[in-house]
Scaffold this motif. Sequence first.
Motif, PDB file in Angstrom:
ATOM      1  N   ARG A 206     -12.061   0.045  13.956  1.00  0.00           N
ATOM      2  CA  ARG A 206     -10.888  -0.294  13.162  1.00  0.00           C
ATOM      3  C   ARG A 206     -10.567  -1.784  13.295  1.00  0.00           C
ATOM      4  NH1 ARG A 206     -12.613   4.824  12.913  1.00  0.00           N
ATOM      5  NH2 ARG A 206     -11.129   6.195  11.890  1.00  0.00           N
ATOM      6  N   SER A 207      -9.625  -2.235  12.490  1.00  0.00           N
ATOM      7  CA  SER A 207      -9.180  -3.628  12.595  1.00  0.00           C
ATOM      8  C   SER A 207      -8.520  -3.855  13.943  1.00  0.00           C
ATOM      9  CB  SER A 207      -8.178  -3.941  11.479  1.00  0.00           C
ATOM     10  OG  SER A 207      -7.400  -5.078  11.794  1.00  0.00           O
ATOM     11  N   GLY A 208      -9.054  -4.799  14.708  1.00  0.00           N
ATOM     12  CA  GLY A 208      -8.484  -5.113  16.013  1.00  0.00           C
ATOM     13  C   GLY A 208      -7.041  -5.578  15.906  1.00  0.00           C
ATOM     14  N   MET A 209      -6.745  -6.352  14.876  1.00  0.00           N
ATOM     15  CA  MET A 209      -5.376  -6.823  14.660  1.00  0.00           C
ATOM     16  C   MET A 209      -4.433  -5.651  14.471  1.00  0.00           C
ATOM     17  SD  MET A 209      -2.944  -7.029  12.045  1.00  0.00           S
ATOM     18  CE  MET A 209      -3.984  -6.789  10.601  1.00  0.00           C
ATOM     19  N   THR A 210      -4.817  -4.682  13.621  1.00  0.00           N
ATOM     20  CA  THR A 210      -3.963  -3.548  13.319  1.00  0.00           C
ATOM     21  C   THR A 210      -3.714  -2.699  14.555  1.00  0.00           C
ATOM     22  OG1 THR A 210      -4.868  -3.508  11.082  1.00  0.00           O
ATOM     23  CG2 THR A 210      -3.694  -1.555  11.808  1.00  0.00           C
ATOM     24  N   VAL A 236       7.838  -4.570  11.553  1.00  0.00           N
ATOM     25  CA  VAL A 236       6.427  -4.604  11.962  1.00  0.00           C
ATOM     26  C   VAL A 236       5.527  -4.348  10.756  1.00  0.00           C
ATOM     27  CG1 VAL A 236       4.639  -3.454  13.327  1.00  0.00           C
ATOM     28  CG2 VAL A 236       6.861  -3.960  14.355  1.00  0.00           C
ATOM     29  N   MET A 237       5.867  -3.363   9.936  1.00  0.00           N
ATOM     30  CA  MET A 237       5.044  -3.060   8.760  1.00  0.00           C
ATOM     31  C   MET A 237       5.078  -4.203   7.751  1.00  0.00           C
ATOM     32  SD  MET A 237       5.118   1.000   7.939  1.00  0.00           S
ATOM     33  CE  MET A 237       3.539   0.809   7.108  1.00  0.00           C
ATOM     34  N   THR A 238       6.227  -4.839   7.632  1.00  0.00           N
ATOM     35  CA  THR A 238       6.333  -5.993   6.728  1.00  0.00           C
ATOM     36  C   THR A 238       5.399  -7.105   7.184  1.00  0.00           C
ATOM     37  OG1 THR A 238       8.634  -5.456   6.193  1.00  0.00           O
ATOM     38  CG2 THR A 238       7.905  -7.705   5.761  1.00  0.00           C
ATOM     39  N   ALA A 239       5.433  -7.393   8.492  1.00  0.00           N
ATOM     40  CA  ALA A 239       4.545  -8.425   9.035  1.00  0.00           C
ATOM     41  C   ALA A 239       3.085  -8.010   8.895  1.00  0.00           C
ATOM     42  CB  ALA A 239       4.894  -8.688  10.499  1.00  0.00           C
ATOM     43  N   ASN A 240       2.812  -6.733   9.126  1.00  0.00           N
ATOM     44  CA  ASN A 240       1.454  -6.201   9.010  1.00  0.00           C
ATOM     45  C   ASN A 240       0.896  -6.398   7.601  1.00  0.00           C
ATOM     46  OD1 ASN A 240       0.004  -3.016  10.180  1.00  0.00           O
ATOM     47  ND2 ASN A 240      -0.970  -4.807   9.314  1.00  0.00           N
ATOM     48  N   MET A 241       1.745  -6.179   6.591  1.00  0.00           N
ATOM     49  CA  MET A 241       1.310  -6.311   5.203  1.00  0.00           C
ATOM     50  C   MET A 241       0.875  -7.729   4.841  1.00  0.00           C
ATOM     51  SD  MET A 241       1.027  -3.718   3.203  1.00  0.00           S
ATOM     52  CE  MET A 241       1.012  -4.644   1.663  1.00  0.00           C
ATOM     53  N   GLN A 242       1.329  -8.716   5.597  1.00  0.00           N
ATOM     54  CA  GLN A 242       0.964 -10.097   5.305  1.00  0.00           C
ATOM     55  C   GLN A 242      -0.392 -10.486   5.900  1.00  0.00           C
ATOM     56  OE1 GLN A 242       3.315 -11.121   3.172  1.00  0.00           O
ATOM     57  NE2 GLN A 242       4.269  -9.171   3.789  1.00  0.00           N
ATOM     58  N   HIS A 244      -4.478 -10.422   6.748  1.00  0.00           N
ATOM     59  CA  HIS A 244      -5.703 -10.293   5.961  1.00  0.00           C
ATOM     60  C   HIS A 244      -6.241  -8.871   5.977  1.00  0.00           C
ATOM     61  CE1 HIS A 244     -10.123  -9.945   5.798  1.00  0.00           C
ATOM     62  NE2 HIS A 244     -10.019 -10.787   4.779  1.00  0.00           N
ATOM     63  N   ASP A 245      -6.315  -8.261   7.165  1.00  0.00           N
ATOM     64  CA  ASP A 245      -6.965  -6.951   7.265  1.00  0.00           C
ATOM     65  C   ASP A 245      -6.201  -5.862   6.527  1.00  0.00           C
ATOM     66  OD1 ASP A 245      -9.014  -8.054   8.671  1.00  0.00           O
ATOM     67  OD2 ASP A 245      -8.603  -7.039  10.575  1.00  0.00           O
ATOM     68  N   ALA A 246      -4.875  -5.990   6.432  1.00  0.00           N
ATOM     69  CA  ALA A 246      -4.109  -5.007   5.656  1.00  0.00           C
ATOM     70  C   ALA A 246      -4.459  -5.123   4.179  1.00  0.00           C
ATOM     71  CB  ALA A 246      -2.614  -5.208   5.867  1.00  0.00           C
ATOM     72  N   ARG A 247      -4.504  -6.338   3.683  1.00  0.00           N
ATOM     73  CA  ARG A 247      -4.864  -6.532   2.269  1.00  0.00           C
ATOM     74  C   ARG A 247      -6.298  -6.080   2.007  1.00  0.00           C
ATOM     75  NH1 ARG A 247      -2.146 -11.354   3.499  1.00  0.00           N
ATOM     76  NH2 ARG A 247      -4.105 -12.514   3.565  1.00  0.00           N
ATOM     77  N   GLU A 248      -7.193  -6.395   2.939  1.00  0.00           N
ATOM     78  CA  GLU A 248      -8.592  -5.995   2.798  1.00  0.00           C
ATOM     79  C   GLU A 248      -8.728  -4.473   2.852  1.00  0.00           C
ATOM     80  OE1 GLU A 248     -12.780  -5.564   2.830  1.00  0.00           O
ATOM     81  OE2 GLU A 248     -11.420  -7.064   1.981  1.00  0.00           O
ATOM     82  N   GLY A 249      -8.033  -3.839   3.788  1.00  0.00           N
ATOM     83  CA  GLY A 249      -8.135  -2.389   3.935  1.00  0.00           C
ATOM     84  C   GLY A 249      -7.608  -1.646   2.724  1.00  0.00           C
ATOM     85  N   ILE A 250      -6.472  -2.073   2.204  1.00  0.00           N
ATOM     86  CA  ILE A 250      -5.897  -1.429   1.019  1.00  0.00           C
ATOM     87  C   ILE A 250      -6.805  -1.651  -0.192  1.00  0.00           C
ATOM     88  CG2 ILE A 250      -3.951  -1.474  -0.593  1.00  0.00           C
ATOM     89  CD1 ILE A 250      -2.182  -2.192   1.856  1.00  0.00           C
ATOM     90  N   GLY A 251      -7.318  -2.890  -0.326  1.00  0.00           N
ATOM     91  CA  GLY A 251      -8.221  -3.187  -1.432  1.00  0.00           C
ATOM     92  C   GLY A 251      -9.488  -2.358  -1.372  1.00  0.00           C
ATOM     93  N   ALA A 252     -10.029  -2.203  -0.167  1.00  0.00           N
ATOM     94  CA  ALA A 252     -11.247  -1.418  -0.004  1.00  0.00           C
ATOM     95  C   ALA A 252     -11.004   0.050  -0.348  1.00  0.00           C
ATOM     96  CB  ALA A 252     -11.758  -1.552   1.425  1.00  0.00           C
ATOM     97  N   PHE A 253      -9.831   0.567   0.041  1.00  0.00           N
ATOM     98  CA  PHE A 253      -9.501   1.960  -0.279  1.00  0.00           C
ATOM     99  C   PHE A 253      -9.413   2.159  -1.791  1.00  0.00           C
ATOM    100  CE2 PHE A 253      -6.325   5.240  -1.212  1.00  0.00           C
ATOM    101  CZ  PHE A 253      -6.853   6.320  -0.514  1.00  0.00           C
ATOM    102  N   ILE A 254      -8.746   1.241  -2.462  1.00  0.00           N
ATOM    103  CA  ILE A 254      -8.596   1.343  -3.916  1.00  0.00           C
ATOM    104  C   ILE A 254      -9.951   1.224  -4.613  1.00  0.00           C
ATOM    105  CG2 ILE A 254      -7.637   0.181  -5.955  1.00  0.00           C
ATOM    106  CD1 ILE A 254      -5.226  -0.585  -4.161  1.00  0.00           C
TER     107      ILE A 254
END
Length: 264
Positions: A206-210, A236-242, A244-254
């Motif tokens: 998984r993403s180490g950052m997450t 925390v979730m707001t900061a998480n959404m900013q 890279h890995d959150a954007r990458e993970g959501i994009g990959a899922f879509i």
Amino acid sequence: MTVSTTEPELVTRTDNDGSVTLTMNNPKRRNALSGAMMTALKDAFDKIAKETTVRCVILAAEGPVFCAGHDLKEMNGITECDQHASLFTQCSDLMMTIVSLPQPVIARVRGMATAAGCQLVASCDLAVAANSAKFATPGVNIGLFCSTPMVALSRNIARKHAMRMLLTGDPINAETAFSMGLVSDVVGDEELEEHTNALAARIAARSGMTVRLGKQAFYKQLEMPLSQAYSYASDVMTANMQKHDAREGIGAFIEKRHPSWRHE
């Protein structure tokens, strides 16, 4: 796979593709938490905390006993009150180091984990126990109540389960520990290493950052009132959404593809 040694006589380290196994290596003393053992473990964890390439840690032990708790011979040889206080403070610092470590820690338990050894298991984020594993807080049997192990134990299992262990000193088996919530997985003895390694590999993938962000948030919110916990978790979730890995993970899922983590 590379193998290196932190304290050769006490703690060994094995690195394997994003995960690290720290092994207590003093089976003759039942891997007791002597001052030297606690120093070796804390030094190893402190080093890992700074290594962003490490995304999961396994805590294991050589020999038939996972950890017998404090070294009673060492404790009995100490006569000064401040020396006893220093030893217990050192133990508490080690447990807090595990809880505050950025990476998740999985205890891999075979054999007995008693007193501060049970505290060690309870302080880890996950625990995989072999069928043969047993757990106890038997200090009451020798006139020394397991007060510091009680802190970790009471934060893992229900009060009456914790009090029964603390007041009787009776050992519990792996299945009972699982039903109480002290361990997360129970497997056959022959499956213990493979199962724990596979669990660590899944987390390390998984993403180490997450994972780092999530572990820290989990323990912080536990100590908060409900409304404060929700406010904090929203931040925390707001900061998480900013990230890279959150954007990458959501994009990959879509896009129905595997994410490419940068761990940031």
